[in-house]
Design a protein around this motif. Structure first.
Motif, PDB file in Angstrom:
ATOM      1  N   ILE A 207     -61.639   7.517  41.127  1.00 37.94           N
ATOM      2  CA  ILE A 207     -61.123   6.426  40.285  1.00 37.94           C
ATOM      3  C   ILE A 207     -62.296   5.571  39.827  1.00 37.94           C
ATOM      4  O   ILE A 207     -62.892   4.837  40.616  1.00 37.94           O
ATOM      5  CB  ILE A 207     -60.085   5.551  41.023  1.00 37.94           C
ATOM      6  N   GLY A 208     -62.645   5.693  38.561  1.00 38.30           N
ATOM      7  CA  GLY A 208     -63.724   4.901  37.997  1.00 38.30           C
ATOM      8  C   GLY A 208     -63.197   3.707  37.223  1.00 38.30           C
ATOM      9  O   GLY A 208     -62.066   3.272  37.417  1.00 38.30           O
ATOM     10  N   GLY A 209     -64.022   3.193  36.315  1.00 35.65           N
ATOM     11  CA  GLY A 209     -63.617   2.024  35.540  1.00 35.65           C
ATOM     12  C   GLY A 209     -62.574   2.357  34.494  1.00 35.65           C
ATOM     13  O   GLY A 209     -61.599   1.633  34.319  1.00 35.65           O
ATOM     14  N   GLY A 210     -62.764   3.482  33.769  1.00 34.47           N
ATOM     15  CA  GLY A 210     -61.868   3.800  32.666  1.00 34.47           C
ATOM     16  C   GLY A 210     -60.954   4.976  32.887  1.00 34.47           C
ATOM     17  O   GLY A 210     -59.959   5.133  32.177  1.00 34.47           O
ATOM     18  N   THR A 211     -61.281   5.842  33.867  1.00 32.81           N
ATOM     19  CA  THR A 211     -60.472   7.050  34.075  1.00 32.81           C
ATOM     20  C   THR A 211     -60.269   7.333  35.564  1.00 32.81           C
ATOM     21  O   THR A 211     -61.038   6.873  36.408  1.00 32.81           O
ATOM     22  CB  THR A 211     -61.153   8.297  33.451  1.00 32.81           C
ATOM     23  N   THR A 212     -59.217   8.099  35.845  1.00 32.05           N
ATOM     24  CA  THR A 212     -58.975   8.643  37.184  1.00 32.05           C
ATOM     25  C   THR A 212     -59.076  10.158  37.058  1.00 32.05           C
ATOM     26  O   THR A 212     -58.314  10.775  36.306  1.00 32.05           O
ATOM     27  CB  THR A 212     -57.588   8.225  37.702  1.00 32.05           C
ATOM     28  N   ASP A 213     -60.044  10.742  37.758  1.00 32.88           N
ATOM     29  CA  ASP A 213     -60.351  12.167  37.615  1.00 32.88           C
ATOM     30  C   ASP A 213     -59.891  12.938  38.845  1.00 32.88           C
ATOM     31  O   ASP A 213     -60.193  12.542  39.966  1.00 32.88           O
ATOM     32  CB  ASP A 213     -61.864  12.357  37.426  1.00 32.88           C
ATOM     33  N   LEU A 214     -59.183  14.044  38.614  1.00 31.81           N
ATOM     34  CA  LEU A 214     -58.608  14.829  39.712  1.00 31.81           C
ATOM     35  C   LEU A 214     -59.137  16.263  39.696  1.00 31.81           C
ATOM     36  O   LEU A 214     -59.320  16.848  38.626  1.00 31.81           O
ATOM     37  CB  LEU A 214     -57.076  14.899  39.589  1.00 31.81           C
ATOM     38  N   ALA A 215     -59.354  16.801  40.882  1.00 29.89           N
ATOM     39  CA  ALA A 215     -59.655  18.231  41.026  1.00 29.89           C
ATOM     40  C   ALA A 215     -58.977  18.726  42.294  1.00 29.89           C
ATOM     41  O   ALA A 215     -59.169  18.159  43.367  1.00 29.89           O
ATOM     42  CB  ALA A 215     -61.158  18.472  41.094  1.00 29.89           C
ATOM     43  N   ILE A 216     -58.154  19.766  42.165  1.00 31.97           N
ATOM     44  CA  ILE A 216     -57.460  20.348  43.317  1.00 31.97           C
ATOM     45  C   ILE A 216     -58.222  21.592  43.775  1.00 31.97           C
ATOM     46  O   ILE A 216     -58.462  22.507  42.976  1.00 31.97           O
ATOM     47  CB  ILE A 216     -56.000  20.696  42.971  1.00 31.97           C
ATOM     48  N   TYR A 217     -58.613  21.599  45.046  1.00 31.10           N
ATOM     49  CA  TYR A 217     -59.337  22.733  45.635  1.00 31.10           C
ATOM     50  C   TYR A 217     -58.424  23.431  46.645  1.00 31.10           C
ATOM     51  O   TYR A 217     -57.863  22.780  47.526  1.00 31.10           O
ATOM     52  CB  TYR A 217     -60.599  22.253  46.363  1.00 31.10           C
ATOM     53  N   ILE A 218     -58.282  24.752  46.501  1.00 33.05           N
ATOM     54  CA  ILE A 218     -57.517  25.569  47.442  1.00 33.05           C
ATOM     55  C   ILE A 218     -58.291  26.865  47.653  1.00 33.05           C
ATOM     56  O   ILE A 218     -58.835  27.426  46.683  1.00 33.05           O
ATOM     57  CB  ILE A 218     -56.091  25.860  46.910  1.00 33.05           C
ATOM     58  N   ASP A 219     -58.347  27.341  48.900  1.00 32.48           N
ATOM     59  CA  ASP A 219     -59.072  28.582  49.231  1.00 32.48           C
ATOM     60  C   ASP A 219     -60.526  28.546  48.748  1.00 32.48           C
ATOM     61  O   ASP A 219     -61.086  29.560  48.322  1.00 32.48           O
ATOM     62  CB  ASP A 219     -58.364  29.808  48.624  1.00 32.48           C
ATOM     63  N   GLY A 220     -61.128  27.364  48.791  1.00 37.09           N
ATOM     64  CA  GLY A 220     -62.544  27.229  48.475  1.00 37.09           C
ATOM     65  C   GLY A 220     -62.875  27.104  47.002  1.00 37.09           C
ATOM     66  O   GLY A 220     -64.029  26.910  46.644  1.00 37.09           O
ATOM     67  N   ASP A 221     -61.867  27.196  46.105  1.00 34.57           N
ATOM     68  CA  ASP A 221     -62.139  27.149  44.659  1.00 34.57           C
ATOM     69  C   ASP A 221     -61.293  26.086  43.972  1.00 34.57           C
ATOM     70  O   ASP A 221     -60.273  25.634  44.497  1.00 34.57           O
ATOM     71  CB  ASP A 221     -61.845  28.516  44.020  1.00 34.57           C
ATOM     72  N   VAL A 222     -61.709  25.743  42.748  1.00 34.84           N
ATOM     73  CA  VAL A 222     -60.951  24.778  41.937  1.00 34.84           C
ATOM     74  C   VAL A 222     -59.739  25.478  41.345  1.00 34.84           C
ATOM     75  O   VAL A 222     -59.874  26.513  40.690  1.00 34.84           O
ATOM     76  CB  VAL A 222     -61.825  24.225  40.789  1.00 34.84           C
ATOM     77  N   GLY A 231     -57.837   3.368  34.946  1.00 37.29           N
ATOM     78  CA  GLY A 231     -58.820   3.149  36.008  1.00 37.29           C
ATOM     79  C   GLY A 231     -58.928   1.699  36.418  1.00 37.29           C
ATOM     80  O   GLY A 231     -58.021   0.892  36.152  1.00 37.29           O
ATOM     81  N   GLY A 232     -60.037   1.360  37.052  1.00 34.53           N
ATOM     82  CA  GLY A 232     -60.235   0.027  37.600  1.00 34.53           C
ATOM     83  C   GLY A 232     -60.249  -1.074  36.563  1.00 34.53           C
ATOM     84  O   GLY A 232     -59.866  -2.223  36.855  1.00 34.53           O
ATOM     85  N   ASN A 233     -60.681  -0.754  35.320  1.00 34.95           N
ATOM     86  CA  ASN A 233     -60.700  -1.779  34.268  1.00 34.95           C
ATOM     87  C   ASN A 233     -59.297  -2.254  33.915  1.00 34.95           C
ATOM     88  O   ASN A 233     -59.124  -3.392  33.462  1.00 34.95           O
ATOM     89  CB  ASN A 233     -61.389  -1.239  33.005  1.00 34.95           C
ATOM     90  N   HIS A 234     -58.294  -1.385  34.118  1.00 31.02           N
ATOM     91  CA  HIS A 234     -56.909  -1.800  33.859  1.00 31.02           C
ATOM     92  C   HIS A 234     -56.456  -2.838  34.888  1.00 31.02           C
ATOM     93  O   HIS A 234     -55.708  -3.754  34.567  1.00 31.02           O
ATOM     94  CB  HIS A 234     -55.976  -0.580  33.878  1.00 31.02           C
ATOM     95  N   VAL A 235     -56.908  -2.676  36.126  1.00 32.55           N
ATOM     96  CA  VAL A 235     -56.611  -3.669  37.166  1.00 32.55           C
ATOM     97  C   VAL A 235     -57.266  -4.995  36.801  1.00 32.55           C
ATOM     98  O   VAL A 235     -56.644  -6.061  36.880  1.00 32.55           O
ATOM     99  CB  VAL A 235     -57.107  -3.181  38.554  1.00 32.55           C
ATOM    100  N   THR A 236     -58.544  -4.939  36.381  1.00 25.51           N
ATOM    101  CA  THR A 236     -59.260  -6.150  35.969  1.00 25.51           C
ATOM    102  C   THR A 236     -58.544  -6.824  34.806  1.00 25.51           C
ATOM    103  O   THR A 236     -58.405  -8.055  34.772  1.00 25.51           O
ATOM    104  CB  THR A 236     -60.709  -5.798  35.560  1.00 25.51           C
ATOM    105  N   SER A 237     -58.091  -6.013  33.840  1.00 31.58           N
ATOM    106  CA  SER A 237     -57.380  -6.551  32.672  1.00 31.58           C
ATOM    107  C   SER A 237     -56.079  -7.243  33.088  1.00 31.58           C
ATOM    108  O   SER A 237     -55.737  -8.318  32.563  1.00 31.58           O
ATOM    109  CB  SER A 237     -57.081  -5.418  31.693  1.00 31.58           C
ATOM    110  N   ASP A 238     -55.355  -6.658  34.050  1.00 32.62           N
ATOM    111  CA  ASP A 238     -54.120  -7.283  34.550  1.00 32.62           C
ATOM    112  C   ASP A 238     -54.413  -8.640  35.191  1.00 32.62           C
ATOM    113  O   ASP A 238     -53.663  -9.599  35.006  1.00 32.62           O
ATOM    114  CB  ASP A 238     -53.439  -6.369  35.578  1.00 32.62           C
ATOM    115  N   ILE A 239     -55.510  -8.700  35.966  1.00 31.47           N
ATOM    116  CA  ILE A 239     -55.887  -9.966  36.619  1.00 31.47           C
ATOM    117  C   ILE A 239     -56.259 -10.992  35.549  1.00 31.47           C
ATOM    118  O   ILE A 239     -55.845 -12.163  35.630  1.00 31.47           O
ATOM    119  CB  ILE A 239     -57.075  -9.734  37.589  1.00 31.47           C
ATOM    120  N   ALA A 240     -57.004 -10.565  34.533  1.00 35.70           N
ATOM    121  CA  ALA A 240     -57.412 -11.476  33.454  1.00 35.70           C
ATOM    122  C   ALA A 240     -56.198 -12.049  32.722  1.00 35.70           C
ATOM    123  O   ALA A 240     -56.153 -13.252  32.411  1.00 35.70           O
ATOM    124  CB  ALA A 240     -58.327 -10.742  32.480  1.00 35.70           C
TER     125      ALA A 240
END
Length: 411
Positions: A207-222, A231-240
């Motif tokens: 979870i970064g400032g502008g995006t939430t990035d996901l990768a699912i790993y199963i059996d050692g591979d993506v 992302g976190g900037n949306h939380v900041t914007s809500d507080i503002a």
């Protein structure tokens, strides 16, 4: 300096981080140069102002060059944004002889890549998920086996060609050649995910400032990747908005007083701030702040849960979630994530680092450090000199390393 030098540029919504490292021994890295600069001209992982973004990248590169004493000519560059998408594909070929060789594997890979990709999209990664030989699945590396029919399962990640070209142009304008783009969660996984978690089944959530990035790993591979434009900037914007504050002040309050669970904040816990249009500072309850934060963070994890269910792998993640990125520093976020997702959750950050690492022991730098390990894998298959150029002349090819690298095959 006989050891190769690796360079990574993590271009995020909130910061640009350039790291220079020297390879030491077996998968060991010594950080030689660090250049961290606030991002400008980048929103939700996408460039919206080419000139401003180029300046941010150039300043970050310059700082890294100054601290390392090395000239940076090429680097691996991180990639994120909602324009990224992925698809699983299967390539089938007949084996040319009785025994499967490297040519058969490469032909199967080409067949797996023969999917209908729109002209405005570019392939970023083609990652091998596994092989099937004459109907027998679960094969990791088929070279040397007997068989007549070889199938390869591949995970193909694509991105909007114009967005990638804008990013490449920005990096080039800063005087650096982008040798390869690496999706954020794949870079982060190199640092935060253990081999056991890869095998058992786990999801990396950055979870970064502008995006939430996901990768699912199963059996050692993506098996699945996705970028969510929240992302976190949306939380900041809500507080503002909720407390009527400028964005930079809201960001400071989030970092200093923020909490992800309202119920865990004491009712008498307060802090002071000065909203827009007010001359006197006001006293605000931390419980009210946590109420604003919890609503948005819960929504982020609801979107993550929807994506995991949409992938169809929600029942195959016994190792749960590994949470990283700048937002994972928020107190209480691990508990909230576990409650929403119904999975075990741990927060991870880069460790076992040597050199100029004071600032890097934070989840916010998982992608930045992960790029170096990705570059290290590439340097093992294709040795580079300290200036980032390939050495002239021949040399023995280490096929074992090539085989391992096929697991994370890049186009």
């Amino acid at each position: 300096m006989d050891e190769p030098i690796v360079v990574g540029i993590d271009i995020g919504t909130t910061k640009v981080c350039t790291l220079v490292a020297r390879v030491e021994g077996e998968r060991g890295l010594r950080i030689l140069g660090v250049g961290i600069e606030p991002s400008q001209g980048i929103r939700k992982g996408t460039i919206v102002d080419l000139g401003a973004a180029t300046q941010s990248i150039a300043r970050s590169v310059e700082k890294a060059q100054r601290t390392s004493g090395l000239e940076i000519t090429s680097a691996l560059v991180s990639l994120a944004g909602s324009h990224v998408s992925s698809v699983n594909s299967r390539g089938v070929v007949g084996v040319s002889g009785r025994m499967i060789d490297q040519d058969d594997v490469e032909r199967a890979l080409e067949a797996a890549q023969a999917v209908a990709i729109p002209h405005n999209r570019e392939i970023i990664h083609v990652i091998q998920r596994g092989f099937v030989v004459d109907g027998q699945d679960g094969i990791r590396m088929p070279v040397g086996m007997h068989g007549f029919r070889l199938e390869m399962e591949a995970h193909i990640i694509t991105a909007a060609a114009t967005t990638v070209e804008n990013l490449r142009q920005s990096v080039q304008a800063a005087g650096v050649e982008a040798t390869q783009f690496v999706l954020n969660p794949l870079a982060s996984a190199e640092v935060v995910l253990s081999e056991t978690e890869r095998q058992m089944g786990a999801v990396v959530c950055d979870i970064g400032g502008g995006t939430t990035d996901l990768a699912i790993y199963i059996d050692g591979d993506v098996w699945h990747t996705m970028v969510i434009a929240v992302g976190g900037n949306h939380v900041t914007s809500d507080i503002a908005h909720g407390l009527r504050l400028p964005m930079d002040q809201a960001e400071e309050i989030k970092k200093q007083y923020g909490y992800a669970l309202e119920r865990e904040v004491a009712a008498d816990d307060t802090f002071t701030m000065r909203p827009f249009g007010e001359e006197q500072a006001e006293i605000v309850s931390r419980k009210d702040l946590a109420h604003i934060i919890e609503a948005r963070v819960e929504e982020i994890f609801d979107l993550v849960l929807q994506e995991i269910k949409r992938s169809g792998y929600d029942g195959m993640l016994p190792a749960g979630m590994v949470l990283t990125g700048g937002m994972s520093n928020l107190p209480g976020i691990r508990t909230l994530a576990s409650e929403v997702l119904g999975l075990p959750v741990r927060i991870a950050k880069p460790d076992n680092l040597v050199g100029l690492v004071d600032q890097l022991h934070s989840p916010a730098y998982s992608t930045s450090v992960g790029l170096l390990y990705w570059a290290l894998m590439m340097s093992e298959t294709m040795p580079v000199s300290p200036r980032g150029r390939r050495p002239r002349g021949g040399g023995n090819v280490n096929w074992e390393i090539i085989k391992n690298f096929l697991k994370r095959m890049l186009p």
